[in-house]
Design an enzyme around this catalytic site. Structure first.
Site, PDB file in Angstrom:
ATOM      1  N   PRO A  31      23.519  47.963  37.980  1.00  0.00           N
ATOM      2  CA  PRO A  31      22.108  47.890  38.367  1.00  0.00           C
ATOM      3  C   PRO A  31      21.438  46.760  37.596  1.00  0.00           C
ATOM      4  O   PRO A  31      21.529  46.708  36.370  1.00  0.00           O
ATOM      5  CB  PRO A  31      21.547  49.261  37.957  1.00  0.00           C
ATOM      6  CG  PRO A  31      22.486  49.759  36.893  1.00  0.00           C
ATOM      7  CD  PRO A  31      23.829  49.172  37.193  1.00  0.00           C
ATOM      8  N   CYS A 115      18.688  52.192  29.414  1.00  0.00           N
ATOM      9  CA  CYS A 115      17.828  51.013  29.315  1.00  0.00           C
ATOM     10  C   CYS A 115      17.066  51.029  27.988  1.00  0.00           C
ATOM     11  O   CYS A 115      16.327  51.974  27.709  1.00  0.00           O
ATOM     12  CB  CYS A 115      16.839  50.955  30.471  1.00  0.00           C
ATOM     13  SG  CYS A 115      15.754  49.498  30.395  1.00  0.00           S
ATOM     14  N   LYS A 157      24.193  56.781  33.281  1.00  0.00           N
ATOM     15  CA  LYS A 157      24.567  55.563  32.543  1.00  0.00           C
ATOM     16  C   LYS A 157      23.907  55.638  31.176  1.00  0.00           C
ATOM     17  O   LYS A 157      22.693  55.811  31.088  1.00  0.00           O
ATOM     18  CB  LYS A 157      24.125  54.310  33.289  1.00  0.00           C
ATOM     19  CG  LYS A 157      24.578  52.997  32.636  1.00  0.00           C
ATOM     20  CD  LYS A 157      24.226  51.803  33.524  1.00  0.00           C
ATOM     21  CE  LYS A 157      24.808  50.512  32.950  1.00  0.00           C
ATOM     22  NZ  LYS A 157      24.094  50.057  31.738  1.00  0.00           N
TER      23      LYS A 157
END
Length: 316
Positions: A31, A115, A157
């Site tokens: 991504p 992130c 993730k």
């Protein structure tokens, strides 16, 4: 593009999990904000990429706004599969609602727990979730319970903790709740350009029964093969390496001219905005252009100027 919420729970989709049972290392496009959109996914799929992710989408905005849905998520029935939609979320029901919307159009969802950007973590999204294993477990469980189709994958993730035992605990809790696979970026939240801890990914892989995808600093197909051997990972996820060379997974050391031509054709067909079209070419041509050529190419300001340059200099 998608408008209103789709109520159907039964989604007739290709099973992304089949890839992990094929006996081959699964080659994954990461991504990437602004970049892993439909046109680029179409390109990398032509060059041996097995599985693609959308850019991260904030689930709350996606559920609330039809405008956000139409701008953030575009796919097609022609060949954009298997496709994983990645969401940033911090509430189980919101993630479920988002999953229900994309279920008829995608093969699974991924919860972003990796992130490290400040805004993401300040909002309670991304890498801060690795410190909230019960919340992650709750979100995975809710999606599993509310999406009836068992073929619809639910993955996460993550980044790693300084204390790897905490990461293993997080992964095992997610596995017990029914997560399909876990992608591990082998750095902590604080680390940016430090070496990737492939040894940590290996330990996580050895502690799990579900597939593990390795991520971090993979620039060539040789890198991908080395990381697979180092970690035992079932898949290899690549971000910047694919931006620089979308044909990487097909074994090319640098972007072949055919790939540049394919990008031009695909981008024009999809109506890709000029800035995105141009930026992708700047990445792709980084290794095959001189400093002087970059000075000229990187300041071009229209599609026609770019096409003329490519034709004059490369016959593309």
């Amino acid at each position: 593009m998608i408008g209103d919420i789709v109520e159907s729970k039964q989604c007739q989709l290709k099973d992304a999990m089949d890839l992990f049972h094929s006996g081959q290392v699964v080659k994954v496009c990461a991504p990437m904000v602004r970049y892993s959109k439909l046109a680029f996914r179409t390109l990398v799929r032509k060059y041996s990429c097995d599985l693609c992710y959308t850019p991260m989408i904030v689930a709350a905005d996606f559920v609330r706004s039809a405008k956000a849905r139409d701008s953030e998520f575009t796919t097609n029935k022609v060949g954009d599969h298997p496709l994983i939609v990645q969401f940033a979320a911090k509430e189980a029901q919101v993630l479920c609602d988002a999953a229900r919307i994309v279920c008829p159009f995608a093969d699974g969802i991924d919860l972003n727990c990796g992130c490290p950007q400040r805004w993401t973590m300040a909002e309670g999204y991304g890498a801060c979730l690795i410190n909230k294993p019960e919340l992650v477990r709750d979100m995975v469980r809710h999606v599993r319970n509310q999406i009836d189709n068992p073929r619809f994958s639910v993955s996460i993730k993550i980044r790693i903790h300084e204390d790897l035992k905490r990461t293993v605990d997080l992964c095992q809790k997610a596995e017990a709740t029914g997560v399909s696979w876990i992608t591990v970026h082998g750095r902590s939240v604080e680390e940016r350009h430090q070496p990737v801890h492939y040894d940590a990914i290996k330990i996580i892989k050895q502690s799990m029964s579900i597939p593990i995808v390795a991520n971090g600093d993979i620039k060539t197909l040789e890198d991908a093969e080395n990381v697979h051997h180092l970690t035992g990972a079932d898949g290899i996820m690549v971000a910047r390496g694919l931006l620089a060379n979308p044909a990487m997974f097909a074994g090319y050391e640098e972007t072949p001219l055919r790939c540049i031509q394919d990008w031009v054709d695909i981008a024009l067909e999809h109506g890709t905005p000029f800035t995105c079209f141009h930026h992708h070419l700047m990445y792709m041509m980084e290794r095959i252009t001189s400093k002087q050529e970059k000075k000229v190419f990187n300041v071009l300001s229209s599609t026609s100027a770019v096409l003329d340059y490519l034709n004059d200099h490369y016959g593309v």
